[in-house]
Design a protein around this motif. Structure first.
Motif, PDB file in Angstrom:
ATOM      1  N   ARG A 145      -7.133   4.006  -0.991  1.00 42.39           N
ATOM      2  CA  ARG A 145      -6.733   5.168  -0.177  1.00 42.39           C
ATOM      3  C   ARG A 145      -5.962   4.750   1.059  1.00 42.39           C
ATOM      4  O   ARG A 145      -4.994   5.398   1.456  1.00 42.39           O
ATOM      5  CB  ARG A 145      -7.986   5.969   0.221  1.00 42.39           C
ATOM      6  CG  ARG A 145      -7.713   7.154   1.142  1.00 42.39           C
ATOM      7  CD  ARG A 145      -6.946   8.242   0.408  1.00 42.39           C
ATOM      8  NE  ARG A 145      -6.732   9.398   1.264  1.00 42.39           N
ATOM      9  CZ  ARG A 145      -5.796   9.490   2.197  1.00 42.39           C
ATOM     10  NH1 ARG A 145      -4.962   8.485   2.388  1.00 42.39           N
ATOM     11  NH2 ARG A 145      -5.677  10.576   2.930  1.00 42.39           N
ATOM     12  N   TYR A 146      -6.377   3.640   1.682  1.00 41.87           N
ATOM     13  CA  TYR A 146      -5.762   3.259   2.946  1.00 41.87           C
ATOM     14  C   TYR A 146      -4.847   2.044   2.868  1.00 41.87           C
ATOM     15  O   TYR A 146      -4.250   1.660   3.862  1.00 41.87           O
ATOM     16  CB  TYR A 146      -6.837   3.083   4.020  1.00 41.87           C
ATOM     17  CG  TYR A 146      -7.471   4.411   4.318  1.00 41.87           C
ATOM     18  CD1 TYR A 146      -6.790   5.364   5.055  1.00 41.87           C
ATOM     19  CD2 TYR A 146      -8.709   4.750   3.791  1.00 41.87           C
ATOM     20  CE1 TYR A 146      -7.325   6.616   5.290  1.00 41.87           C
ATOM     21  CE2 TYR A 146      -9.248   6.007   4.025  1.00 41.87           C
ATOM     22  CZ  TYR A 146      -8.562   6.930   4.766  1.00 41.87           C
ATOM     23  OH  TYR A 146      -9.086   8.176   4.981  1.00 41.87           O
ATOM     24  N   SER A 147      -4.708   1.452   1.699  1.00 44.03           N
ATOM     25  CA  SER A 147      -3.697   0.399   1.528  1.00 44.03           C
ATOM     26  C   SER A 147      -2.473   0.967   0.829  1.00 44.03           C
ATOM     27  O   SER A 147      -1.387   0.399   0.923  1.00 44.03           O
ATOM     28  CB  SER A 147      -4.256  -0.777   0.718  1.00 44.03           C
ATOM     29  OG  SER A 147      -4.633  -0.363  -0.582  1.00 44.03           O
ATOM     30  N   GLY A 148      -2.650   2.089   0.120  1.00 38.94           N
ATOM     31  CA  GLY A 148      -1.533   2.734  -0.557  1.00 38.94           C
ATOM     32  C   GLY A 148      -0.897   3.790   0.329  1.00 38.94           C
ATOM     33  O   GLY A 148      -1.495   4.245   1.303  1.00 38.94           O
ATOM     34  N   SER A 149       0.346   4.170  -0.021  1.00 39.84           N
ATOM     35  CA  SER A 149       1.046   5.181   0.770  1.00 39.84           C
ATOM     36  C   SER A 149       1.828   6.163  -0.102  1.00 39.84           C
ATOM     37  O   SER A 149       2.667   6.891   0.389  1.00 39.84           O
ATOM     38  CB  SER A 149       2.026   4.493   1.739  1.00 39.84           C
ATOM     39  OG  SER A 149       2.974   3.723   1.024  1.00 39.84           O
ATOM     40  N   THR A 150       1.531   6.162  -1.382  1.00 35.09           N
ATOM     41  CA  THR A 150       2.242   7.060  -2.295  1.00 35.09           C
ATOM     42  C   THR A 150       1.292   8.124  -2.832  1.00 35.09           C
ATOM     43  O   THR A 150       0.065   7.991  -2.733  1.00 35.09           O
ATOM     44  CB  THR A 150       2.832   6.272  -3.475  1.00 35.09           C
ATOM     45  OG1 THR A 150       1.752   5.714  -4.258  1.00 35.09           O
ATOM     46  CG2 THR A 150       3.723   5.136  -2.984  1.00 35.09           C
ATOM     47  N   ASP A 151       1.867   9.166  -3.400  1.00 33.71           N
ATOM     48  CA  ASP A 151       1.042  10.214  -4.009  1.00 33.71           C
ATOM     49  C   ASP A 151       0.222   9.639  -5.164  1.00 33.71           C
ATOM     50  O   ASP A 151      -0.932  10.036  -5.369  1.00 33.71           O
ATOM     51  CB  ASP A 151       1.938  11.345  -4.535  1.00 33.71           C
ATOM     52  CG  ASP A 151       2.586  12.135  -3.415  1.00 33.71           C
ATOM     53  OD1 ASP A 151       2.083  12.058  -2.279  1.00 33.71           O
ATOM     54  OD2 ASP A 151       3.592  12.826  -3.668  1.00 33.71           O
ATOM     55  N   ALA A 152       0.814   8.694  -5.881  1.00 31.17           N
ATOM     56  CA  ALA A 152       0.109   8.090  -7.012  1.00 31.17           C
ATOM     57  C   ALA A 152      -1.113   7.310  -6.543  1.00 31.17           C
ATOM     58  O   ALA A 152      -2.187   7.383  -7.157  1.00 31.17           O
ATOM     59  CB  ALA A 152       1.054   7.170  -7.790  1.00 31.17           C
ATOM     60  N   SER A 153      -0.964   6.572  -5.427  1.00 30.30           N
ATOM     61  CA  SER A 153      -2.102   5.790  -4.925  1.00 30.30           C
ATOM     62  C   SER A 153      -3.188   6.711  -4.371  1.00 30.30           C
ATOM     63  O   SER A 153      -4.381   6.425  -4.510  1.00 30.30           O
ATOM     64  CB  SER A 153      -1.637   4.800  -3.849  1.00 30.30           C
ATOM     65  OG  SER A 153      -1.110   5.473  -2.724  1.00 30.30           O
ATOM     66  N   THR A 154      -2.772   7.821  -3.759  1.00 30.14           N
ATOM     67  CA  THR A 154      -3.756   8.782  -3.255  1.00 30.14           C
ATOM     68  C   THR A 154      -4.545   9.398  -4.411  1.00 30.14           C
ATOM     69  O   THR A 154      -5.774   9.536  -4.330  1.00 30.14           O
ATOM     70  CB  THR A 154      -3.051   9.892  -2.452  1.00 30.14           C
ATOM     71  OG1 THR A 154      -2.379   9.314  -1.329  1.00 30.14           O
ATOM     72  CG2 THR A 154      -4.053  10.922  -1.962  1.00 30.14           C
TER      73      THR A 154
END
Length: 304
Positions: A145-154
């Motif tokens: 959640r907090y290392s990603g920044s894309t909609d896919a990672s969320t």
């Protein structure tokens, strides 16, 4: 009339005609010696000559201007292309960094949960296995959640957090636990389902009023929502319930109250750096404030 007389008369008429013609010619000729028609012709010629002389100069000016415009457009296009390329490269680098971080988290946690699920398949009511699955999925989800920044990672993070909640639910169906209920509520918080998380912790503080971590995390949710008075009251309850600091709730609550006091006394445009650093117990939540949890503490390599 004699022939001499006729000749003299003819000669006289010729002289008068010649004089008249010369007089007319002189009268038609201006004082400067050039006729009007000649002047017009000369003026037209001069204008044409002037135009013919200036045309190359005009052509050169137009050509230079056109060349400059073309060069400017070319430079602008090149500059735009360069900017687009730079933005694209930056975006690509950011995307690559996100992908790498998420991939690393997947690589770390997937084998752990696979092993636990294999173990659970032979004993579906094993409390320790259910608890560890919940904790691993929670830690995995928060990391993504907090290392990603894309909609896919969320979306990926939310799926992992939902799995954590499902294992916590299986655990709670077998055994009630304040710590598990706190972690379950924090999973909802990290999914940004703040209302549901708040309701769960409010219920927990009613069911277990002497459990300090419940009050501490409820205070954190109130603070995150901007409800300062309710947050302060919950933190004070945490200090009272965990007077011996057995769970770290007293320390956590004291730090949060101090951070709130600092924020209140600072100017409106000053960032509350204390808020982002004082709790020191876990990964940052959706509003920059950290939750009090053994799982999140282990995720950040600290202990409560």
């Amino acid at each position: 009339m004699s022939k001499k007389t006729n000749k003299k008369q003819v000669s006289a008429k010729a002289k008068r005609a010649k004089g008249t013609a010369e007089a007319r010619a002189k009268s038609a000729q201006p004082k400067d010696g050039m006729s009007f028609g000649a002047k017009v012709a000369l003026t037209v010629f001069a204008v044409l000559m002037a135009l013919s002389m200036t045309l190359p100069s005009i052509a050169a000016i137009v050509g230079t201007s056109s060349s400059q415009d073309s060069s400017s457009q070319s430079q602008s296009a090149d500059s735009g292309s360069s900017a687009d390329s730079s933005d694209s490269d930056s975006s690509s680098d950011s995307s690559d960094g996100t992908t790498d971080a998420v991939a690393q988290a997947d690589e770390k946690y997937q084998p752990l949960v696979d092993a636990l699920q294999t173990k659970l398949s032979s004993d579906s009511q094993n409390l320790a296995t259910l608890l560890n699955l919940g904790k691993d999925y929670m830690a995995w989800g928060v990391t993504v959640r907090y290392s990603g920044s894309t909609d896919a990672s969320t979306s990926h993070a939310n799926e992992l957090l939902e799995k954590a909640i499902s294992y916590y639910d299986q655990y709670l169906a077998l055994k009630d636990s304040g710590a598990v209920r706190v972690d379950r509520a924090l999973c909802q918080y990290y999914e940004e389902e703040t209302s549901e998380a708040t309701a769960a912790l409010e219920q927990l503080t009613q069911d277990m009023p002497d459990y300090g971590p419940a009050w501490a995390n409820l205070g954190m949710l109130y603070e995150s929502a901007g409800n300062s008075d309710q947050a302060r009251e919950a933190y004070q309850k945490a200090q009272e319930a965990d007077a011996d600091d057995e769970y770290g709730a007293k320390t956590y609550a004291t730090q949060r109250i101090s951070a709130m006091d600092s924020a209140a006394s600072s100017s409106a445009g000053t960032t509350d750096s204390t808020s982002a650093t004082t709790s020191g117990s876990s990964t940052t939540g959706s509003t920059g404030v950290k939750g009090l949890s053994d799982t999140l503490a282990n995720l950040s390599g600290t202990s409560l």
